[in-house]
Design a protein around this motif. Structure first.
Motif, PDB file in Angstrom:
ATOM      1  N   ALA A 174       0.791  -1.303  -0.024  1.00  0.00           N
ATOM      2  CA  ALA A 174      -0.163   0.027   0.001  1.00  0.00           C
ATOM      3  C   ALA A 174       0.824   1.240  -0.066  1.00  0.00           C
ATOM      4  N   GLY A 175       0.347   2.279  -0.600  1.00  0.00           N
ATOM      5  CA  GLY A 175       1.211   3.494  -0.875  1.00  0.00           C
ATOM      6  C   GLY A 175       0.944   4.300  -2.221  1.00  0.00           C
ATOM      7  N   THR A 176       1.668   5.486  -2.307  1.00  0.00           N
ATOM      8  CA  THR A 176       1.592   6.088  -3.490  1.00  0.00           C
ATOM      9  C   THR A 176       2.688   6.243  -4.239  1.00  0.00           C
ATOM     10  N   TYR A 177       2.720   6.069  -5.581  1.00  0.00           N
ATOM     11  CA  TYR A 177       3.956   5.995  -6.444  1.00  0.00           C
ATOM     12  C   TYR A 177       3.791   6.631  -7.671  1.00  0.00           C
ATOM     13  N   SER A 178       4.966   7.024  -8.113  1.00  0.00           N
ATOM     14  CA  SER A 178       5.272   7.905  -9.551  1.00  0.00           C
ATOM     15  C   SER A 178       5.314   6.705 -10.535  1.00  0.00           C
ATOM     16  N   ILE A 179       4.989   6.723 -11.650  1.00  0.00           N
ATOM     17  CA  ILE A 179       5.332   5.910 -12.843  1.00  0.00           C
ATOM     18  C   ILE A 179       6.198   6.730 -13.810  1.00  0.00           C
ATOM     19  N   THR A 180       7.240   6.480 -13.976  1.00  0.00           N
ATOM     20  CA  THR A 180       7.878   7.312 -15.020  1.00  0.00           C
ATOM     21  C   THR A 180       8.433   6.636 -16.244  1.00  0.00           C
ATOM     22  N   PRO A 181       8.023   7.109 -17.334  1.00  0.00           N
ATOM     23  CA  PRO A 181       8.274   6.224 -18.601  1.00  0.00           C
ATOM     24  C   PRO A 181       9.628   6.718 -19.061  1.00  0.00           C
ATOM     25  N   SER A 182      10.490   5.979 -19.781  1.00  0.00           N
ATOM     26  CA  SER A 182      11.611   6.263 -20.309  1.00  0.00           C
ATOM     27  C   SER A 182      12.097   5.221 -21.415  1.00  0.00           C
ATOM     28  N   ALA A 183      13.200   5.505 -22.160  1.00  0.00           N
ATOM     29  CA  ALA A 183      13.871   4.765 -22.940  1.00  0.00           C
ATOM     30  C   ALA A 183      12.841   4.243 -24.084  1.00  0.00           C
ATOM     31  N   VAL A 184      12.102   5.078 -24.850  1.00  0.00           N
ATOM     32  CA  VAL A 184      11.389   4.659 -25.836  1.00  0.00           C
ATOM     33  C   VAL A 184      11.870   3.927 -26.939  1.00  0.00           C
ATOM     34  N   THR A 185      11.496   2.965 -27.540  1.00  0.00           N
ATOM     35  CA  THR A 185      11.791   2.349 -28.807  1.00  0.00           C
ATOM     36  C   THR A 185      10.912   2.357 -29.865  1.00  0.00           C
ATOM     37  N   PHE A 186      11.299   2.495 -31.113  1.00  0.00           N
ATOM     38  CA  PHE A 186      10.434   2.475 -32.153  1.00  0.00           C
ATOM     39  C   PHE A 186      10.726   1.608 -33.254  1.00  0.00           C
ATOM     40  N   SER A 187       9.637   1.067 -34.033  1.00  0.00           N
ATOM     41  CA  SER A 187       9.599   0.088 -35.062  1.00  0.00           C
ATOM     42  C   SER A 187      10.945   0.394 -35.844  1.00  0.00           C
ATOM     43  N   ASP A 188      10.989   1.717 -36.601  1.00  0.00           N
ATOM     44  CA  ASP A 188      11.960   2.181 -37.187  1.00  0.00           C
ATOM     45  C   ASP A 188      12.954   2.724 -36.139  1.00  0.00           C
ATOM     46  N   THR A 189      14.274   2.194 -36.285  1.00  0.00           N
ATOM     47  CA  THR A 189      15.450   2.542 -35.357  1.00  0.00           C
ATOM     48  C   THR A 189      15.862   4.021 -35.728  1.00  0.00           C
ATOM     49  N   ASN A 190      15.453   4.589 -36.949  1.00  0.00           N
ATOM     50  CA  ASN A 190      15.955   6.011 -37.182  1.00  0.00           C
ATOM     51  C   ASN A 190      14.917   7.026 -36.514  1.00  0.00           C
TER      52      ASN A 190
END
Length: 357
Positions: A174-190
C-alpha cells in the motif's frame, strides 16, 4: 479612308510576332512545418509571362539540400530536413512554351523541423492491496502517425510518505507511487532522430490499504472477577497472510467499558474494539458483542457429625466458601442459606455410614 480630292490605294505589309524573351517560373518557398504536420500546397510565381497566358500546372521535384539526404523525387518528403523544390514541365491552359525564347525554372526551398515528442505515463485507477497491478499505458504529444512505438520502460518510485526505491518492478505494498516512462523504442530505429527532444512525464499510482474486519465475541464473565481480555476475530487478510505475518501488524484491542467486578449477575455490557495498525491494512471496528455477568459459584462443604443410636438426627452444619467482593452470608444480596440432609433415621443401625448432603 476618304478625302475630297483624293482616292486611296492600299499596299499590305507583314506583321512579325516575335517570341517573348525569358519566362522565369519560380517555386514558392512555403513556411517551415514541424515533422508530422501536413505538407503545404505548392505554388509558383512568374516573371515574363505574357498577360493572357495561363499556366495550368508544373511538375515539382524535391531533393535534399545541405546535410539532408533525399534523392530527387516528385513525392513530397515527410522527414525532418531541408529540401529544394524545383518546378519543371509547365503546362499552359492559354499560351505555349513555344512563345518564349527561354524558359527558366528557379527552385524554392522547404524545411521540415524535427518535432518535440512528449510521452506521458497513464495514471491508472487506484487498486486495493492484494489486487492485480494494472497494465501500464501512455499517451503522446507530437508523435507522427507514421512512427510506431514498440516499447517503453516504466520506473516506479514511492512518493510522499511512501518509501520505495526507484525500480522497474511494480510495487505491491500500500502507498502512492510515481510511474516514470523512459527509453522509448520505435519500429523504425531511425525514428528517434526525427524529434528535437523526447521528454517523459510521470504518472501516478495508488495502492489503498485493504480493510480488515474486527469482530469481538459474546463473552460470559463470572461475577466478581476482573474484566477479562477480550480477543477479537480479525478477517479479511489476503491469501497467505494472517495476524502472525502481516507486515507491521499491531492487533486491535477490545474492552467493555460498562463492566465492573461488582456488576450483578445477568448484567450485560457492550464489548467494542478499537485501534490496530498494519502496513497494508486498515481496521473496521464497528462490530460489537455482549459481555454477560454469570453467577459466581459458592462451595458448600457439609461438616461431619455423630449421633447416638436411636437419638434424633443432629443439626447439620456446613462450611461455605467462594464469596467475592468482601461478601459473606450476612451481606450477599438475596442470600438464602442452603440446608443439609441425610438418610439417617432413629432406626439406622449403629456403625452405619450415612452421607450428609
Amino acid at each position: 479612308g476618304s478625302a475630297t480630292n483624293y482616292t486611296f490605294t492600299y499596299t499590305s505589309a507583314a506583321l512579325t510576332i516575335t517570341k517573348r524573351s525569358t519566362l522565369t517560373i519560380t517555386a514558392a518557398s512555403p513556411s517551415a512545418i514541424t515533422y508530422g504536420a501536413s505538407t503545404p500546397a505548392n505554388s509558383i510565381s512568374t516573371t515574363g509571362l505574357a498577360p493572357n497566358d495561363v499556366i495550368a500546372s508544373v511538375t515539382y521535384t524535391y531533393a535534399g539540400s545541405g546535410s539532408t539526404t533525399y534523392a530527387a523525387s516528385t513525392t513530397a518528403p515527410t522527414l525532418p530536413g531541408t529540401y529544394s523544390i524545383t518546378p519543371s514541365a509547365a503546362v499552359f491552359t492559354t499560351g505555349s512554351l513555344d512563345n518564349y525564347t527561354t524558359v527558366t525554372y528557379t527552385a524554392g526551398s522547404f524545411t521540415i523541423n524535427a518535432a518535440n515528442l512528449v510521452i506521458t505515463a497513464n495514471s491508472p485507477s487506484a487498486i486495493t492491496y492484494g489486487d492485480s497491478t494494472p497494465s501500464n499505458g501512455y499517451s503522446t504529444t507530437g508523435l507522427n502517425a507514421a512512427d510506431t512505438i514498440t516499447g517503453i520502460t516504466y520506473t516506479y518510485a514511492g512518493t510522499g510518505s511512501t518509501v520505495y526505491a526507484a525500480s522497474t518492478t511494480a510495487p505491491t505494498a500500500a502507498g502512492t507511487y510515481s510511474i516514470t516512462p523512459s527509453a522509448v523504442t520505435f519500429s523504425d530505429t531511425n525514428a528517434a532522430g526525427r524529434y528535437t527532444s523526447i521528454s517523459y512525464t510521470a504518472g501516478s499510482f495508488t495502492i489503498n490499504k485493504k480493510a480488515l474486519t474486527v469482530s469481538p465475541s459474546n463473552t460470559n464473565v463470572t461475577y466478581g472477577t476482573a474484566s477479562p481480555t477480550f480477543t477479537p476475530t480479525v478477517t479479511g487478510f489476503i491469501a497467505g497472510q494472517s495476524a502472525s505475518n502481516a507486515a507491521g501488524y499491531s492487533a486491535p484491542t477490545c474492552s467493555s467499558s460498562g463492566y465492573s467486578a461488582t456488576n450483578a449477575a445477568t448484567t450485560t455490557s457492550t464489548i467494542s474494539c478499537s485501534g490496530g495498525s498494519a502496513t497494508n491494512y486498515t481496521f473496521t471496528t464497528t462490530a460489537t458483542a455482549t459481555a454477560t455477568v454469570t453467577q459466581a459459584t459458592l462451595t458448600i462443604l457439609a461438616e461431619a457429625k455423630s449421633v447416638l443410636y436411636g437419638d434424633v438426627a443432629p443439626t447439620y452444619t456446613f462450611a461455605i466458601s467462594g464469596f467475592v467482593n468482601s461478601q459473606t452470608t450476612a451481606n450477599a444480596a438475596g442470600y438464602v442459606a442452603p440446608t443439609c440432609t441425610s438418610s439417617y433415621t432413629r432406626t439406622t443401625a449403629a456403625g452405619s455410614s450415612v452421607t450428609i448432603t
